[in-house]
Enzyme design. Structure first.
Site, PDB file in Angstrom:
ATOM      1  NE  ARG A 217      -3.746  -2.403   1.535  1.00  0.00           N
ATOM      2  CZ  ARG A 217      -4.785  -2.701   2.294  1.00  0.00           C
ATOM      3  NH1 ARG A 217      -5.333  -1.775   3.061  1.00  0.00           N
ATOM      4  NH2 ARG A 217      -5.301  -3.915   2.264  1.00  0.00           N
ATOM      5  CD  GLU A 219      -1.570   2.914   3.963  1.00  0.00           C
ATOM      6  OE1 GLU A 219      -2.056   4.068   4.059  1.00  0.00           O
ATOM      7  OE2 GLU A 219      -2.250   1.874   3.987  1.00  0.00           O
ATOM      8  NE  ARG A 225      -3.793   3.172  12.463  1.00  0.00           N
ATOM      9  CZ  ARG A 225      -5.067   2.939  12.628  1.00  0.00           C
ATOM     10  NH1 ARG A 225      -5.459   2.042  13.495  1.00  0.00           N
ATOM     11  NH2 ARG A 225      -5.953   3.580  11.931  1.00  0.00           N
ATOM     12  CG  HIS A 226      -0.969   3.214   8.057  1.00  0.00           C
ATOM     13  ND1 HIS A 226      -1.483   4.087   8.977  1.00  0.00           N
ATOM     14  CD2 HIS A 226      -2.023   2.573   7.496  1.00  0.00           C
ATOM     15  CE1 HIS A 226      -2.816   3.974   8.981  1.00  0.00           C
ATOM     16  NE2 HIS A 226      -3.171   3.067   8.100  1.00  0.00           N
ATOM     17  CD  GLU A 362      -8.999  -1.754  10.389  1.00  0.00           C
ATOM     18  OE1 GLU A 362      -9.455  -0.606  10.331  1.00  0.00           O
ATOM     19  OE2 GLU A 362      -8.681  -2.430   9.391  1.00  0.00           O
ATOM     20  CB  SER A 365     -11.253  -4.904   7.505  1.00  0.00           C
ATOM     21  OG  SER A 365     -11.064  -3.723   8.217  1.00  0.00           O
ATOM     22  NE  ARG A 413      -2.312  -1.537  11.057  1.00  0.00           N
ATOM     23  CZ  ARG A 413      -3.316  -0.867  10.524  1.00  0.00           C
ATOM     24  NH1 ARG A 413      -4.548  -1.090  10.947  1.00  0.00           N
ATOM     25  NH2 ARG A 413      -3.083   0.024   9.605  1.00  0.00           N
TER      26      ARG A 413
HETATM   27  P1  ATP Z   1      -6.417   1.488   8.424  1.00  0.00           P
HETATM   28  O1  ATP Z   1      -7.809   2.070   8.413  1.00  0.00           O
HETATM   29  O2  ATP Z   1      -5.897   1.199   9.784  1.00  0.00           O
HETATM   30  O3  ATP Z   1      -5.466   2.230   7.549  1.00  0.00           O
HETATM   31  P2  ATP Z   1      -7.505  -0.247   6.482  1.00  0.00           P
HETATM   32  O4  ATP Z   1      -8.907  -0.352   6.978  1.00  0.00           O
HETATM   33  O5  ATP Z   1      -7.174   0.657   5.373  1.00  0.00           O
HETATM   34  O6  ATP Z   1      -6.538   0.055   7.726  1.00  0.00           O
HETATM   35  P3  ATP Z   1      -7.809  -2.856   5.359  1.00  0.00           P
HETATM   36  O7  ATP Z   1      -7.913  -2.525   3.928  1.00  0.00           O
HETATM   37  O8  ATP Z   1      -9.040  -3.126   6.125  1.00  0.00           O
HETATM   38  O9  ATP Z   1      -6.964  -1.708   6.093  1.00  0.00           O
HETATM   39  O10 ATP Z   1      -6.733  -4.048   5.505  1.00  0.00           O
HETATM   40  C1  ATP Z   1      -6.921  -5.156   6.374  1.00  0.00           C
HETATM   41  C2  ATP Z   1      -5.851  -5.175   7.448  1.00  0.00           C
HETATM   42  O11 ATP Z   1      -4.555  -5.100   6.865  1.00  0.00           O
HETATM   43  C3  ATP Z   1      -5.892  -4.019   8.416  1.00  0.00           C
HETATM   44  O12 ATP Z   1      -6.828  -4.244   9.441  1.00  0.00           O
HETATM   45  C4  ATP Z   1      -4.484  -3.994   8.946  1.00  0.00           C
HETATM   46  O13 ATP Z   1      -4.272  -4.971   9.942  1.00  0.00           O
HETATM   47  C5  ATP Z   1      -3.670  -4.391   7.736  1.00  0.00           C
HETATM   48  N1  ATP Z   1      -3.140  -3.210   7.055  1.00  0.00           N
HETATM   49  C6  ATP Z   1      -3.773  -2.427   6.160  1.00  0.00           C
HETATM   50  N2  ATP Z   1      -2.985  -1.430   5.721  1.00  0.00           N
HETATM   51  C7  ATP Z   1      -1.800  -1.592   6.362  1.00  0.00           C
HETATM   52  C8  ATP Z   1      -0.550  -0.891   6.322  1.00  0.00           C
HETATM   53  N3  ATP Z   1      -0.365   0.151   5.530  1.00  0.00           N
HETATM   54  N4  ATP Z   1       0.450  -1.337   7.101  1.00  0.00           N
HETATM   55  C9  ATP Z   1       0.277  -2.410   7.880  1.00  0.00           C
HETATM   56  N5  ATP Z   1      -0.864  -3.123   7.965  1.00  0.00           N
HETATM   57  C10 ATP Z   1      -1.891  -2.725   7.218  1.00  0.00           C
HETATM   58 MG    MG Z   2      -9.992  -1.941   7.537  1.00  0.00          MG
END
Ligand code: ATP
Ligand code: MG
Length: 439
Positions: A217, A219, A225-226, A362, A365, A413
């Protein structure tokens, strides 16, 4: 002595070895010269050993070599195991010979045992050295154990482990965080998640699949946490009655993993200084509205419809902890806040979706997916997506697709929260983020 002599690790030496000769290999952690006697602390994967070098009892060249060996050099030492009340391990080794396998340069980029604080950046720039610290390394032994335990848990549930492509033609989690790459003469992307592929598999009869693999991603924000590359534990299961079936699988898995870590990882937990609590089933379930109400009653300025931001999640985590739960579900998010593949809750503004939160963050999901072709394409349209770039995915919904649901859980995470690490990067050997592409 030869480098090929069978070597012993620090933990396998026992009373049985007293007065016997052993050969050991490792890093020179410290050298303390007390004049008449020299103590060399040798470290291997499992711990440290003391090598006692009485000046009068060893050859002068050996004493000289051990006195001057730079810290962190790799050596092979042969010597006699002697019982010692003073040594931490209850014994020490009096050397007969030593071979330097690799001499370390000095000064070191960072100390392995020094207690002085080191900048996080310095640590990650020199990760090879940082990982020589037992407490840094132990995190990765725990992570490896977590992955074993996930396999064990899902195998019991009848899941098949799969691997889906990481080079893809379209994303599933929104365009903003896609990494574009050049794929021969076409644009392509690094997969943000296995979402589309694991759903396609639901139409095949491989009706319970899971995958543990990298997700990418782009980010743009710097948070604890990202990261740009993480390990995602994804699952998808067909013929579900509701998303509760999916939540039950994750709940059992989480309990088994944490229990397994507390039993099989106790040594590493002690090294890290982490205390873990096995969560009790069933995990509390809050609706998104419940969560907002709780936060408002805690004095947070927010209203229904707002995203649960980092600080909100943290505050909710505190409340849930005081109620005795570190792990809890949040369900009934609005359909508009969830991706196109999530099923809407008919006649309501909600969706069949859930998040799993762990200690105020989180970690997963998921939800029930829209398996009905027309409803799915309607949802894509509503989200402004071009169905033609999802043809390979949509085709699988045209010829018999069972109801299904699944999840994505961020492994790092989870490890971060379980071990109480301050930053997700501590659970990644070589983290990738906006500012880091090496090492
Ligand atoms: P957040 O809202 O915390 O950015 P998200 O809702 O965008 O997360 P999802 O698309 O739901 O993330 O991805 C499922 C899971 O993957 C998340 O709950 C998290 O544990 C993990 N995850 C997502 N993006 C990241 C990231 N950039 N770095 C680390 N872990 C991630
Ligand atoms: Mg999510």
């Amino acid at each position: 002595m030869s480098v090929n002599a069978p070597t012993r690790s620090s933990i396998t030496i026992t009373k049985e070895d007293f007065d016997q000769e052993v050969t050991i290999r490792g890093w020179v952690q410290d050298v303390r010269n007390l004049g008449g006697i020299l103590f060399v602390i040798l470290r291997d994967r499992y711990g440290v050993l003391q090598i006692a070098v009485p000046k009068k009892k060893v050859p002068p060249e050996l004493f000289e070599a051990l006195t001057t060996i730079p810290r962190e050099s790799v050596v092979c030492v042969a010597g006699i195991v002697k019982e010692s009340k003073q040594a931490k391990m209850g014994f020490e080794i009096v050397p007969k010979s030593m071979e330097v396998l690799s001499k370390a340069a000095s000064p070191l980029p960072l100390g392995v045992v020094d207690k002085v604080g080191v900048e996080v950046e310095t640590r990650f720039n020199n990760r090879f050295m940082d990982l020589r610290k037992a407490e840094t390394r132990a995190v990765f032994e725990i992570k490896s154990l977590v992955l074993d335990l996930i396999d064990e848990s899902l195998e019991k549930e009848g899941f098949v482990e799969v691997f889906t492509p990481k080079i893809v033609a379209s994303g599933a989690e929104g365009g903003a965080s896609l990494f574009e790459i050049k794929y021969f003469d076409k644009p392509a992307y690094l997969a943000q998640s296995p979402q589309l592929y694991k759903q396609i598999l639901m139409s095949t009869g491989l009706d319970r699949v899971y995958e543990i693999g990298p997700a990418f991603r782009a980010e743009p924000s710097d948070t604890i946490r990202h990261v740009s590359e993480f390990i995602s534990f994804d699952g998808e299961m067909a013929f579900i009655s509701s998303q509760r079936d999916v939540m039950d699988v994750i709940e059992r898995c989480m309990i088994e993993v944490i229990k397994g870590v507390s039993e099989r990882g106790s040594k590493q937990l002690e090294t890290i200084g982490a205390q873990i609590v096995v969560p009790r089933s069933p995990f509390p379930v809050l609706t998104y509205s419940d969560a907002v109400d709780v936060l408002i009653s805690e004095g947070r300025m927010m209203k229904e419809g707002d995203d649960l931001g980092t600080e909100d999640e943290k505050a909710l985590g505190e409340v849930m902890k005081s109620r005795g739960s570190d792990m809890y579900w949040i369900i009934e998010y609005s359909e508009s806040s969830k991706p196109f593949y999530i099923m809407e809750k008919e006649g309501t503004p909600f969706s069949h979706s859930f998040d799993l939160d762990f200690a105020g963050q989180e970690i997963a999901s998921g939800g029930q997916r829209e398996h009905r072709y027309d409803a799915l394409t309607n949802r894509m349209e509503k989200k402004g997506l071009d169905a033609s770039s999802f043809r390979f995915y949509l085709d699988a919904f045209m010829y018999g697709m069972p109801p299904h649901g699944g999840w994505g859980l961020g492994v790092e995470r989870f490890v971060q929260k379980m071990l109480g690490l301050p930053n997700i990067r501590e659970a990644i050997l070589f983290p990738r983020d906006r500012n880091r592409l090496a090492p």
